[in-house]
Design a protein around this motif. Structure first.
Motif, PDB file in Angstrom:
ATOM      1  N   ASN A 288       0.867  -1.173   0.000  1.00  0.00           N
ATOM      2  CA  ASN A 288       0.000   0.000   0.000  1.00  0.00           C
ATOM      3  C   ASN A 288       0.907   1.227   0.000  1.00  0.00           C
ATOM      4  O   ASN A 288       1.660   1.443   0.953  1.00  0.00           O
TER       5      ASN A 288
ATOM      6  N   GLU B  57       3.272   0.543   3.216  1.00  0.00           N
ATOM      7  CA  GLU B  57       2.961  -0.576   4.099  1.00  0.00           C
ATOM      8  C   GLU B  57       2.883  -1.854   3.293  1.00  0.00           C
ATOM      9  O   GLU B  57       2.335  -1.862   2.193  1.00  0.00           O
TER      10      GLU B  57
ATOM     11  N   THR C 204       1.623  -5.819   3.651  1.00  0.00           N
ATOM     12  CA  THR C 204       0.835  -6.743   4.445  1.00  0.00           C
ATOM     13  C   THR C 204       0.953  -8.131   3.840  1.00  0.00           C
ATOM     14  O   THR C 204       0.638  -8.324   2.660  1.00  0.00           O
TER      15      THR C 204
ATOM     16  N   THR D 240       1.482  -6.629   9.034  1.00  0.00           N
ATOM     17  CA  THR D 240       1.801  -5.411   8.309  1.00  0.00           C
ATOM     18  C   THR D 240       3.077  -4.784   8.865  1.00  0.00           C
ATOM     19  O   THR D 240       3.250  -4.693  10.073  1.00  0.00           O
TER      20      THR D 240
ATOM     21  N   GLN E  15       6.032  -1.450   7.943  1.00  0.00           N
ATOM     22  CA  GLN E  15       6.268  -0.242   7.176  1.00  0.00           C
ATOM     23  C   GLN E  15       7.607  -0.348   6.462  1.00  0.00           C
ATOM     24  O   GLN E  15       8.558  -0.923   7.000  1.00  0.00           O
TER      25      GLN E  15
END
Length: 168
Positions: free
Chosen positions: A136, A147, A149, A156, A158
């Motif tokens: 994302n 992010e 996942t 998740t 970063q």
């Protein structure tokens, strides 16, 4: 090399890697961009296709892809500040074990290079429906954080887009 100005429909630009290395990794293949003309919204679209392989002394990885770069705004000005692009497309990466891994942009990637050097939003699905990761790229805020996942464990983390390393 460009056939002509990339603002003209039908013009192309091809990059071919010939005896090209990054440290000890040999890069082979090519990337082609073609102005396919305006889409139904009247925006210019550049189709980018590629077949690139990276080979080290230990293993080889490759990617084949087709992406579409839609020029949403700013095409009629010389100012980069008003440019906006949307990227869509898909591809397949082949890992060191020879397994094909699908890559799909599931939500368009939004770029505004004159105001932010990072993608503002978009989602990329890497892997099968049960294994892999969803990347994302954000909610529209200009930052260097994405992010990731995992699909199996729904974990998740970063990622710092500058270093491409997990930060959390």
């Amino acid at each position: 090399f460009p056939s002509h100005d990339m603002h003209t429909q039908g013009n192309t630009r091809t990059v071919t890697f010939d005896n090209f290395y990054i440290n000890d990794i040999k890069i082979e293949g090519s990337r082609n961009a073609e102005n396919t003309g305006p889409n139904l919204s009247g925006n210019m679209v550049i189709q980018i296709t590629g077949n690139i392989t990276a080979t080290s002394s230990e293993h080889s990885r490759s990617i084949n892809f087709t992406r579409y770069r839609e020029w949403i705004s700013g095409i009629s000005t010389c100012e980069i500040a008003d440019d906006e692009f949307h990227i869509t497309g898909s591809g397949t990466a082949t890992g060191r074990r020879g397994i094909d891994i699908p890559i799909n942009i599931t939500e368009k990637i939004v770029l505004k290079p004159g105001t932010c050097k990072y993608p503002l939003s978009g989602k990329i699905d890497i892997g099968s429906s049960s294994r892999g990761v969803i990347i994302n790229l954000g909610d529209g805020t200009c930052d260097n954080i994405a992010e990731a996942t995992t699909k199996r464990r729904n974990k998740t983390v970063q990622i710092d887009l500058d270093t491409r390393r997990i930060i959390q």
